[in-house]
Design a protein around this motif. Structure first.
Motif, PDB file in Angstrom:
ATOM      1  N   UNK A  35       0.857  -1.192   0.000  1.00 45.11           N
ATOM      2  CA  UNK A  35       0.000   0.000   0.000  1.00 45.11           C
ATOM      3  C   UNK A  35       0.889   1.235   0.000  1.00 45.11           C
ATOM      4  N   UNK A  36       0.328   2.345  -0.475  1.00 49.97           N
ATOM      5  CA  UNK A  36       1.098   3.591  -0.527  1.00 49.97           C
ATOM      6  C   UNK A  36       1.492   4.062   0.869  1.00 49.97           C
ATOM      7  N   UNK A  37       0.664   3.757   1.859  1.00 49.83           N
ATOM      8  CA  UNK A  37       0.971   4.193   3.226  1.00 49.83           C
ATOM      9  C   UNK A  37       2.241   3.535   3.750  1.00 49.83           C
ATOM     10  N   UNK A  38       2.547   2.324   3.279  1.00 54.61           N
ATOM     11  CA  UNK A  38       3.752   1.626   3.723  1.00 54.61           C
ATOM     12  C   UNK A  38       5.007   2.132   3.015  1.00 54.61           C
ATOM     13  N   UNK A  39       4.805   2.941   1.966  1.00 55.28           N
ATOM     14  CA  UNK A  39       5.948   3.386   1.165  1.00 55.28           C
ATOM     15  C   UNK A  39       6.299   4.855   1.396  1.00 55.28           C
ATOM     16  N   UNK A  40       5.813   5.418   2.490  1.00 55.26           N
ATOM     17  CA  UNK A  40       6.038   6.855   2.723  1.00 55.26           C
ATOM     18  C   UNK A  40       7.523   7.196   2.886  1.00 55.26           C
ATOM     19  N   UNK A  41       8.338   6.225   3.331  1.00 51.68           N
ATOM     20  CA  UNK A  41       9.774   6.472   3.505  1.00 51.68           C
ATOM     21  C   UNK A  41      10.577   6.074   2.276  1.00 51.68           C
ATOM     22  N   UNK A  42       9.884   5.721   1.209  1.00 51.28           N
ATOM     23  CA  UNK A  42      10.557   5.260  -0.004  1.00 51.28           C
ATOM     24  C   UNK A  42      10.392   6.252  -1.162  1.00 51.28           C
ATOM     25  N   UNK A  43       9.988   7.466  -0.827  1.00 51.01           N
ATOM     26  CA  UNK A  43       9.751   8.469  -1.867  1.00 51.01           C
ATOM     27  C   UNK A  43      11.069   8.920  -2.505  1.00 51.01           C
ATOM     28  N   UNK A  44      11.094   8.910  -3.833  1.00 53.66           N
ATOM     29  CA  UNK A  44      12.283   9.322  -4.591  1.00 53.66           C
ATOM     30  C   UNK A  44      11.836   9.590  -6.018  1.00 53.66           C
ATOM     31  N   UNK A  45      12.443  10.556  -6.657  1.00 53.22           N
ATOM     32  CA  UNK A  45      12.009  10.920  -8.016  1.00 53.22           C
ATOM     33  C   UNK A  45      12.212   9.786  -9.027  1.00 53.22           C
ATOM     34  N   UNK A  46      13.114   8.851  -8.724  1.00 50.70           N
ATOM     35  CA  UNK A  46      13.354   7.747  -9.655  1.00 50.70           C
ATOM     36  C   UNK A  46      12.830   6.404  -9.130  1.00 50.70           C
ATOM     37  N   UNK A  47      11.971   6.467  -8.107  1.00 50.49           N
ATOM     38  CA  UNK A  47      11.325   5.244  -7.612  1.00 50.49           C
ATOM     39  C   UNK A  47       9.826   5.345  -7.859  1.00 50.49           C
ATOM     40  N   UNK A  48       9.296   4.382  -8.612  1.00 52.96           N
ATOM     41  CA  UNK A  48       7.849   4.313  -8.832  1.00 52.96           C
ATOM     42  C   UNK A  48       7.329   3.056  -8.145  1.00 52.96           C
ATOM     43  N   UNK A  49       6.008   2.970  -8.006  1.00 53.10           N
ATOM     44  CA  UNK A  49       5.418   1.879  -7.239  1.00 53.10           C
ATOM     45  C   UNK A  49       4.388   1.101  -8.038  1.00 53.10           C
ATOM     46  N   UNK A  50       4.306  -0.182  -7.722  1.00 51.97           N
ATOM     47  CA  UNK A  50       3.213  -1.007  -8.204  1.00 51.97           C
ATOM     48  C   UNK A  50       2.650  -1.715  -6.976  1.00 51.97           C
ATOM     49  N   UNK A  51       1.333  -1.609  -6.796  1.00 55.93           N
ATOM     50  CA  UNK A  51       0.713  -2.165  -5.595  1.00 55.93           C
ATOM     51  C   UNK A  51       0.338  -3.632  -5.788  1.00 55.93           C
ATOM     52  N   UNK A  52       0.646  -4.437  -4.762  1.00 52.88           N
ATOM     53  CA  UNK A  52       0.339  -5.859  -4.801  1.00 52.88           C
ATOM     54  C   UNK A  52       1.256  -6.617  -3.866  1.00 52.88           C
ATOM     55  N   UNK A  53       1.226  -7.947  -3.984  1.00 54.41           N
ATOM     56  CA  UNK A  53       2.134  -8.765  -3.191  1.00 54.41           C
ATOM     57  C   UNK A  53       2.761  -9.820  -4.105  1.00 54.41           C
ATOM     58  N   UNK A  54       3.441 -10.798  -3.512  1.00 52.31           N
ATOM     59  CA  UNK A  54       4.164 -11.790  -4.313  1.00 52.31           C
ATOM     60  C   UNK A  54       3.235 -12.712  -5.097  1.00 52.31           C
ATOM     61  N   UNK A  55       1.935 -12.617  -4.828  1.00 53.44           N
ATOM     62  CA  UNK A  55       0.971 -13.466  -5.520  1.00 53.44           C
ATOM     63  C   UNK A  55       0.067 -12.667  -6.457  1.00 53.44           C
ATOM     64  N   UNK A  56       0.359 -11.377  -6.600  1.00 51.55           N
ATOM     65  CA  UNK A  56      -0.396 -10.508  -7.515  1.00 51.55           C
ATOM     66  C   UNK A  56       0.279 -10.535  -8.880  1.00 51.55           C
TER      67      UNK A  56
END
Length: 326
Positions: A35-56
């Motif tokens: 979830x985006x809430x878990x990634x608040x400390x991972x913000x960076x202009x060259x880091x993008x996110x995809x939501x899911x888990x190892x089974x998504x």
């Protein structure tokens, strides 16, 4: 040259630092997050996110699109689980990553395992080829071992996968279950930690987190397919560890030896309560039994093949204390 890199476990202690390090080098990093809430400390202009888990599978396909490399750090590393979570996440989740990496044409995949799969140092420091002499102590160890066996099958079928096996990691970062040594450092300096396991002479291997980050990148760059690389630091007894912390922290606190028999009895009670009421235990008998053994480790293979370097324990603890109490 800039690469597109996919990473799992990017919100964890090691993964967060690795993702940011890769991004700071100019690479485009795609992080799998729950979830985006878990990634608040991972913000960076060259880091993008995809939501899911190892089974998504859709999320994994999307995240790995156009990627040159995959770093798989996500794992279930708890003390206990009431179901088959260890096997499902650490084995089946890893196989999902490898399957989709192959479908997406990823050139190199690196999987983070643990030095615990090799076992204790029965006849001197262990290395990558040391045969295991005793049974596994925890479901975490056994599931990671099974995962490594499966990875070898993928390599035999032509996939480039490298394994790294960190020891006890410490250093600046989230004070979570993966960073328990740093929590110990903090509690000892604050005078809140009072106990030392057994006679205090059990040896562990302690590795500074920045060395582990560099080791991951070096293994991706220089590691041979199908090989495992121990990413270790310095060996130290509990007394040596606490003496180092005391020297850096400026004050030595009295510690009381906790007999392993008492710890084992406590672990058995904790496990009983966990199995009966589903309450997460503080420790289990398997974890206590580890204190009966030496855990000395050689990282010579990583040094020779990867160019891996080790930060002395005193220096790493000093960096950690400076960060904790800045």
């Amino acid at each position: 040259m800039s690469k597109r890199i996919f990473i799992t476990g990017g919100t964890g202690f090691i993964g967060q630092k690795l993702a940011k390090s890769l991004a700071n080098e100019g690479h485009e990093v795609v992080a799998l997050i729950r979830s985006k809430s878990k990634a608040k400390d991972l913000q960076h202009e060259r880091i993008s996110f995809v939501e899911g888990d190892l089974f998504s599978k859709e999320a994994l396909h999307e995240g790995m699109e156009g990627c040159n490399e995959v770093y798989h750090l996500a794992a279930f590393a708890s003390v206990w689980a009431k179901d088959d979570t260890f096997e499902r996440v650490n084995i089946n989740g890893t196989l999902n990553i490898l399957d989709i990496a192959k479908e997406r044409g990823v050139k190199k995949t690196l999987v983070t395992s643990t030095a615990g799969v090799i076992g204790p140092a029965v006849d001197g420091p262990v290395n990558e080829d040391t045969p295991r002499k005793v049974d596994f102590f925890t479901p975490y160890e056994s599931s990671k071992y099974e995962s490594e066996l499966k990875i070898k099958e993928y390599v035999q079928n032509g996939q480039h996968v490298v394994i790294v096996n960190p020891t006890r990691v410490y250093g600046p970062g989230p004070l979570n279950v993966s960073n328990s040594v740093t929590k110990l450092v903090k509690q000892y300096i604050e005078g809140k930690w009072k106990f030392i396991p057994g006679d205090g002479m059990s040896t562990g291997n302690y590795v500074y987190v920045e060395d582990v980050i560099n080791g991951h990148k070096l293994a991706m760059q220089n590691g041979r397919a199908g090989e495992r690389y121990l990413l270790g630091g310095e060996d130290a007894t509990y007394y040596e560890l606490f003496d180092t912390i005391a020297e850096i922290g400026g004050k030595k606190h009295k510690l009381y030896n906790m007999p392993l028999g008492a710890m084992l009895a406590f672990g058995k009670i904790q496990l009983f309560m966990a199995e009966k009421f589903g309450r997460q235990p503080m420790i289990t008998p398997g974890w206590v039994r580890k204190y009966n053994y030496e855990w000395r480790v050689s990282s010579e293979k990583a040094k020779k093949e990867l160019g891996y370097e080790i930060t002395p324990l005193k220096n790493g603890i000093e960096e950690t204390v400076n960060w904790l109490f800045k």
